[in-house]
Design an enzyme around this catalytic site. Structure first.
Site, PDB file in Angstrom:
ATOM      1  N   TRP A 138      51.046  48.429  39.654  1.00 47.50           N
ATOM      2  CA  TRP A 138      50.910  49.687  38.918  1.00 47.50           C
ATOM      3  C   TRP A 138      52.230  50.458  39.038  1.00 47.50           C
ATOM      4  O   TRP A 138      52.808  50.576  40.124  1.00 47.50           O
ATOM      5  CB  TRP A 138      49.747  50.481  39.530  1.00 47.50           C
ATOM      6  N   ASP A 219      44.457  49.260  47.893  1.00 52.19           N
ATOM      7  CA  ASP A 219      44.251  50.221  46.825  1.00 52.19           C
ATOM      8  C   ASP A 219      43.014  49.758  46.064  1.00 52.19           C
ATOM      9  O   ASP A 219      43.029  48.712  45.411  1.00 52.19           O
ATOM     10  CB  ASP A 219      45.470  50.272  45.897  1.00 52.19           C
ATOM     11  N   LYS A 255      37.472  55.348  37.683  1.00 46.45           N
ATOM     12  CA  LYS A 255      36.958  54.301  36.800  1.00 46.45           C
ATOM     13  C   LYS A 255      35.463  54.061  37.008  1.00 46.45           C
ATOM     14  O   LYS A 255      34.685  54.064  36.062  1.00 46.45           O
ATOM     15  CB  LYS A 255      37.716  52.987  37.027  1.00 46.45           C
TER      16      LYS A 255
END
Length: 409
Positions: A138, A219, A255
């Site tokens: 990311w 993560d 999310k």
């Protein structure tokens, strides 16, 4: 005397757009009715609309109807129930680390804030200042850790030739990392590639890391959103906790609960003893206090309300699986559409990858062609958000990909 007609900031250069958020800026300026935004990392319904989960609406209603709720500051570490429930969600309710009070959990500003707080804590209190992140990862990861005061290096992860995992390269690079280095790991649904290690590969990674004293920093942005199962998507993390070693985990509810704008996340640090965990928490407070003082209440209250109520929790797992299943269905439909067109190449990686994103293998020129000729927007590395796709738009995307692959080198 100073010249008041000239700004003291006149020398500042204009910053370039964020490569991910900039895609949406360009998309919004496009007036073509067939335009399609596959850059944004947010779930969309089959109709292309943002989704607020029913279970979130119910939780909010409960909160609004509670006359005892006030707007007082939360403690520096955040909402206690939220922290307790978040640790249980990722580590498992029966986790020995939780039962032995060896976990320090603090509420943070979504995944980004959790990573930043963890990074600053490590820069101040850990002897090895180097963090290894996967290549690619990311786009915010290197910025977060660099600004937190750590030195960022990469380890091999993605193999463009197979559009899968470069497992040997990964083991080699981590094997060559200095003793005690921090290693960032995507718990599941690797962003941007959608390529995850198998459970057997995870165990090999774990053994190598423990043998070199490497510190795992997970993560976890997609728990439950990748496979549709909260437990399956946490297996990598739980494997590392089960061996009794220490590790970090950053969680985001953007999310899996659709709470993007609420900025709800948690940082958990699994320690060797309860005493160490208590001291770690005391130092995390000193990182947070001058950064943002204490976290916001509303989003954490929504999460805690859902996780504490068995009916709401069960309803959430159903809605969560429905989101995951829609994305899996989009993968199948896109693969079938490309195969029906006879698009050159092997596209089975689309269904082998998991989570919100697919790393298509399209190059920057092909991406630019698709934007120009088909008004389809994605990041220049060829990453597409499967959540931005629908049954109605699959054929448009497949047409564009076919034209790009056959017409642009």
């Amino acid at each position: 005397m100073s010249d008041h007609s000239t700004s003291v900031f006149a020398q500042i250069a204009r910053a370039s757009e964020d490569p991910i958020l900039g895609v949406t800026v360009a998309y919004n300026k496009d007036s073509d009715p067939s335009k399609l935004n596959l850059g944004v990392g947010a779930y969309r319904t089959e109709e292309g609309k943002p989704l607020v989960l029913n279970v979130v609406r119910q939780a909010e209603q409960k909160l609004v109807n509670d006359p005892a709720r006030v707007k007082e500051y939360l403690p520096i570490v955040g909402l206690a129930d939220f922290n307790k429930c978040s640790a249980k969600l990722i580590f498992g309710a029966d986790s020995p680390a939780i039962q032995e009070n060896r976990v320090a959990t603090v509420q943070c500003l979504s995944g980004t804030g959790s990573l930043r707080v963890g990074g600053e804590f490590l820069a101040k209190h850990y002897y090895e200042k180097t963090v290894y992140i996967p290549s690619p990862t990311w786009g915010n990861h290197p910025k977060i850790f660099t600004l937190a005061g750590l030195s960022v290096k990469t380890y091999r992860y993605y193999d463009p030739a197979t559009r899968g995992l470069d497992f040997q390269g990964l083991l080699e690079d981590l094997g060559n990392a200095p003793m005690g280095a921090i290693v960032l790991l995507h718990a599941c649904a690797h962003n941007p590639t959608g390529v995850d290690p198998t459970l057997d590969q995870w165990d090999q990674i774990r053994k190598l890391m423990r043998s070199k004293g490497l510190l795992p920093f997970f993560d976890s942005a997609y728990q439950g959103f990748a496979s549709g199962s909260l437990d399956a998507d946490a297996q990598s993390v739980r494997m590392f906790v089960a061996d009794g070693g220490e590790c970090f985990a950053a969680q985001s509810y953007a999310k899996n609960m659709g709470l993007y704008a609420e900025r709800v996340g948690a940082l958990s640090i699994v320690c060797k003893t309860a005493d160490v965990a208590s001291r770690v928490e005391s130092q995390l407070k000193l990182v947070i206090r001058p950064m943002y003082s204490n976290p916001p209440l509303h989003g954490a209250s929504i999460v805690a309300t859902i996780l504490k109520d068995s009916n709401l929790y069960n309803e959430w797992t159903v809605e969560l699986k429905a989101m995951a299943d829609r994305i899996i269905s989009m993968r199948k439909q896109l693969l079938e559409a490309l195969q029906a067109r006879g698009t050159p190449g092997d596209w089975t990686h689309i269904i082998k990858q998991i989570g919100m994103f697919t790393f298509t293998g399209l190059n920057a020129e092909q991406v630019a062609f698709m934007r120009r000729e088909y008004h389809i927007y994605m990041t220049s590395d060829g990453r597409i958000s499967m959540a931005g796709l629908s049954s109605k738009t699959v054929s448009h995307l497949a047409d564009a990909m076919h034209a790009a692959v056959t017409g642009v080198a």
